[in-house]
Design an enzyme around this catalytic site. Structure first.
Site, PDB file in Angstrom:
ATOM      1  N   GLY A  72       0.809  -1.218   0.000  1.00  0.00           N
ATOM      2  CA  GLY A  72       0.000   0.000   0.000  1.00  0.00           C
ATOM      3  C   GLY A  72       0.842   1.268   0.000  1.00  0.00           C
ATOM      4  O   GLY A  72       0.567   2.212  -0.753  1.00  0.00           O
ATOM      5  N   SER A  73       1.876   1.287   0.812  1.00  0.00           N
ATOM      6  CA  SER A  73       2.687   2.516   0.917  1.00  0.00           C
ATOM      7  C   SER A  73       3.364   2.837  -0.414  1.00  0.00           C
ATOM      8  O   SER A  73       3.373   3.991  -0.857  1.00  0.00           O
ATOM      9  CB  SER A  73       3.747   2.365   2.013  1.00  0.00           C
ATOM     10  OG  SER A  73       3.141   2.098   3.250  1.00  0.00           O
ATOM     11  N   ASN A 153      -8.732   3.927   7.912  1.00  0.00           N
ATOM     12  CA  ASN A 153      -8.173   2.791   8.653  1.00  0.00           C
ATOM     13  C   ASN A 153      -8.425   2.881  10.152  1.00  0.00           C
ATOM     14  O   ASN A 153      -8.327   1.890  10.849  1.00  0.00           O
ATOM     15  CB  ASN A 153      -6.672   2.659   8.377  1.00  0.00           C
ATOM     16  CG  ASN A 153      -5.941   3.975   8.448  1.00  0.00           C
ATOM     17  OD1 ASN A 153      -6.268   4.925   7.732  1.00  0.00           O
ATOM     18  ND2 ASN A 153      -4.964   4.047   9.311  1.00  0.00           N
ATOM     19  N   GLN A 181      -7.967  -0.216   2.791  1.00  0.00           N
ATOM     20  CA  GLN A 181      -8.922  -0.779   3.756  1.00  0.00           C
ATOM     21  C   GLN A 181     -10.219  -1.236   3.086  1.00  0.00           C
ATOM     22  O   GLN A 181     -11.002  -1.968   3.696  1.00  0.00           O
ATOM     23  CB  GLN A 181      -9.280   0.263   4.835  1.00  0.00           C
ATOM     24  CG  GLN A 181      -8.159   0.570   5.795  1.00  0.00           C
ATOM     25  CD  GLN A 181      -7.797  -0.590   6.711  1.00  0.00           C
ATOM     26  OE1 GLN A 181      -8.636  -1.435   7.038  1.00  0.00           O
ATOM     27  NE2 GLN A 181      -6.557  -0.651   7.134  1.00  0.00           N
ATOM     28  N   SER A 201      -3.367  -3.398  -0.967  1.00  0.00           N
ATOM     29  CA  SER A 201      -2.306  -4.145  -0.305  1.00  0.00           C
ATOM     30  C   SER A 201      -2.822  -5.511   0.134  1.00  0.00           C
ATOM     31  O   SER A 201      -3.854  -5.601   0.801  1.00  0.00           O
ATOM     32  CB  SER A 201      -1.818  -3.350   0.911  1.00  0.00           C
ATOM     33  OG  SER A 201      -0.823  -4.077   1.591  1.00  0.00           O
ATOM     34  N   HIS A 203      -1.909  -7.816   2.317  1.00  0.00           N
ATOM     35  CA  HIS A 203      -1.989  -8.297   3.706  1.00  0.00           C
ATOM     36  C   HIS A 203      -3.192  -7.765   4.474  1.00  0.00           C
ATOM     37  O   HIS A 203      -3.461  -8.183   5.592  1.00  0.00           O
ATOM     38  CB  HIS A 203      -0.671  -8.046   4.465  1.00  0.00           C
ATOM     39  CG  HIS A 203      -0.432  -6.640   4.917  1.00  0.00           C
ATOM     40  ND1 HIS A 203      -0.701  -6.227   6.201  1.00  0.00           N
ATOM     41  CD2 HIS A 203       0.065  -5.550   4.280  1.00  0.00           C
ATOM     42  CE1 HIS A 203      -0.360  -4.947   6.330  1.00  0.00           C
ATOM     43  NE2 HIS A 203       0.100  -4.512   5.183  1.00  0.00           N
ATOM     44  N   THR A 239      13.042  -7.899 -10.109  1.00  0.00           N
ATOM     45  CA  THR A 239      12.524  -9.253 -10.276  1.00  0.00           C
ATOM     46  C   THR A 239      11.268  -9.425  -9.428  1.00  0.00           C
ATOM     47  O   THR A 239      11.237  -9.046  -8.258  1.00  0.00           O
ATOM     48  CB  THR A 239      13.596 -10.285  -9.868  1.00  0.00           C
ATOM     49  OG1 THR A 239      14.742 -10.053 -10.681  1.00  0.00           O
ATOM     50  CG2 THR A 239      13.091 -11.710 -10.059  1.00  0.00           C
ATOM     51  N   CYS A 327       0.898   2.442  12.952  1.00  0.00           N
ATOM     52  CA  CYS A 327       2.025   3.309  12.643  1.00  0.00           C
ATOM     53  C   CYS A 327       2.193   4.414  13.676  1.00  0.00           C
ATOM     54  O   CYS A 327       3.273   4.922  13.872  1.00  0.00           O
ATOM     55  CB  CYS A 327       1.843   3.938  11.267  1.00  0.00           C
ATOM     56  SG  CYS A 327       0.907   2.906  10.157  1.00  0.00           S
TER      57      CYS A 327
HETATM   58  C1  LIG Z   1      -2.148  -0.482   5.810  1.00  0.00           C
HETATM   59  C2  LIG Z   1      -2.459   0.741   5.056  1.00  0.00           C
HETATM   60  C3  LIG Z   1      -1.513   1.303   4.176  1.00  0.00           C
HETATM   61  C4  LIG Z   1      -0.111   0.767   4.041  1.00  0.00           C
HETATM   62  O1  LIG Z   1      -0.086  -0.459   3.379  1.00  0.00           O
HETATM   63  P1  LIG Z   1       1.247  -1.353   3.468  1.00  0.00           P
HETATM   64  O2  LIG Z   1       0.990  -2.497   2.530  1.00  0.00           O
HETATM   65  O3  LIG Z   1       1.335  -1.814   4.895  1.00  0.00           O
HETATM   66  O4  LIG Z   1       2.379  -0.505   3.040  1.00  0.00           O
HETATM   67  C5  LIG Z   1      -1.882   2.424   3.457  1.00  0.00           C
HETATM   68  N1  LIG Z   1      -3.104   2.962   3.575  1.00  0.00           N
HETATM   69  C6  LIG Z   1      -4.043   2.445   4.408  1.00  0.00           C
HETATM   70  C7  LIG Z   1      -5.389   3.079   4.473  1.00  0.00           C
HETATM   71  C8  LIG Z   1      -3.740   1.322   5.172  1.00  0.00           C
HETATM   72  O5  LIG Z   1      -4.666   0.827   5.992  1.00  0.00           O
END
Ligand SMILES: *Cc1c(COP(=O)(O)O)cnc(C)c1O
Length: 393
Positions: A72-73, A153, A181, A201, A203, A239, A327
């Site tokens: 996500g970041s 989030n 989210q 993202s 995870h 890669t 965070c």
């Molecule tokens: C978790 C989150 C991110 C960051 O995602 P990562 O895969 O952990 O870098 C960015 N934006 C929101 C709204 C999130 O909840």
């Protein structure tokens, strides 16, 4: 009796068994480099392209509009720095966002401000939902880009993305949404919802960590992000994380297929816990909108206590929860989101986020409802702040 309850699904989620199973071959025998020309490499390449189709299908996009990233970041950073670069070429220097974005967005925008861009951070009212009128009013003839998160989030509030997308499309403004989210929890269709750029993202929906994607609508031109080899159509070199990408494809397909069932269940569980807490703990409040929120998101404030101590005591009872975004924990500043929706510092400090997943049961909910009130009471009994609140009333 001590239980283990994971109620922090906005921080991360547990990898699903089917996702792990789909990844295993690519961590072992199918280890080829997807760019290699022999059979072993091309099988990895085929797996990546299958995942790209799965992600595209889940979003109503075309496979060639999907770019894999490290999460996500990274997707947020690519979208934001990329769009800023593209708008500058057209002489535009103004960006619109909100005060409740994730730090991956806020800190990227702050970096752009240092480069001379002007950013309007929209206020959100107490219910945590951006008003489209406020958005429209912020537009100037210099506005070239907007980034508004799909769902928050911390307080789970769902933003009017299709409406804001429409305004942007009509006004020639590039529109990005951080949907990290939202994906897997809400129905998303990038075409119907006028989205130009979207971050996700794996995870956050039972996929592996360290892999995500950026949707870039075809026709929207932003610069490439990582220079090097020709991976990701030459736009994001390196890669490929084959196993991670395969896991992302499996996870998004699974998550999107069960959105309605999951939402129905989690909404019931969520509202059961909310009702129980508000009834049994005096001077507690639910932060964010009562219904326009993610099905599994609960965010309370309890007057007169510290969120950090609350988390430690809950952990002793086997409950994993959060006081804001992962965070920010570790710092003692209250959440920027809670402050933005108008909570005073001392109340924002006493906040608790529970984010539920399919694994949580009504027995878990009853357990939370039985342990939480005495913990809050115990902390209040030790709190000078609570003493003061009591005496004022
Ligand atoms: C978790 C989150 C991110 C960051 O995602 P990562 O895969 O952990 O870098 C960015 N934006 C929101 C709204 C999130 O909840």
């Amino acid at each position: 009796m001590k239980r283990f309850i994971y109620a922090d699904n906005a921080a991360t989620t547990k990898l699903s068994d089917t996702v792990l199973e789909s990844m295993m071959p690519y961590l072992k025998e199918e280890f080829g480099n997807p760019s290699s020309l022999y059979e072993l490499g091309s099988r990895a390449k085929t797996a990546i392209e299958r995942s790209r189709e799965q992600v595209a299908d889940a979003l109503g996009a075309l496979p060639r509009e999907i770019y894999f990233t490290s999460g996500g970041s990274e997707s947020d950073n690519w979208a934001i720095f990329g769009a800023a670069n593209a708008m500058r070429q057209k002489g535009k220097t103004h960006i619109i966002s909100t005060k409740i974005e994730h730090h991956a967005v806020l800190h990227a925008l702050e970096a752009l401000e240092k480069q001379g861009f002007e950013v309007t951070y929209l206020d959100v009212p107490g219910d945590g939902i951006v008003r489209t009128e406020d958005f429209e009013r912020a537009i100037t003839d210099k506005t070239g880009f907007a980034t508004i998160m799909y769902a928050n989030n911390e307080i789970g509030t769902i933003q009017p993305i299709p409406e804001i997308g429409k305004i942007c499309r009509d006004r020639g403004i590039i529109f990005h949404t951080d949907a990290v989210q939202a994906v897997g929890n809400l129905h998303i269709n990038v075409k119907e919802q006028n989205i130009d750029l979207l971050s996700l993202s794996a995870h956050k929906f039972h996929g592996p960590k360290g892999v995500g994607a950026l949707y870039i609508r075809s026709g929207v031109r932003i610069p490439n992000y990582i220079y090097g080899g020709a991976q990701e159509r030459g736009r994001r070199a390196g890669t490929e994380n084959t196993a991670g990408i395969v896991g992302l494809g499996t996870a998004i397909t699974e998550a999107v297929a069960s959105i309605d069932k999951k939402a129905e269940y989690l909404t019931k569980l969520r509202d059961y816990i909310i009702g129980g807490v508000l009834k049994n703990i005096q001077r507690s409040r639910l932060n964010g909108h009562p219904v326009k929120r993610l099905p599994g998101n609960i965010n309370f404030s309890f007057e007169g206590i510290e969120g950090e101590s609350l988390l430690l005591l809950l952990d002793q009872k086997g409950i994993c929860a959060s006081s804001g975004s992962a965070c920010t924990s570790g710092s003692l500043d209250p959440s920027h989101v809670l402050l933005s929706i108008g909570l005073p510092h001392e109340i924002a400090h006493g906040s608790l986020r529970l984010t539920l997943g399919e694994d949580n049961t009504f027995e878990d909910a009853d357990y939370i409802l039985s342990v939480l009130p005495p913990i809050v009471q115990r902390l209040r009994d030790m709190s000078p702040l609570w003493e003061k609140i009591k005496n004022e009333n």
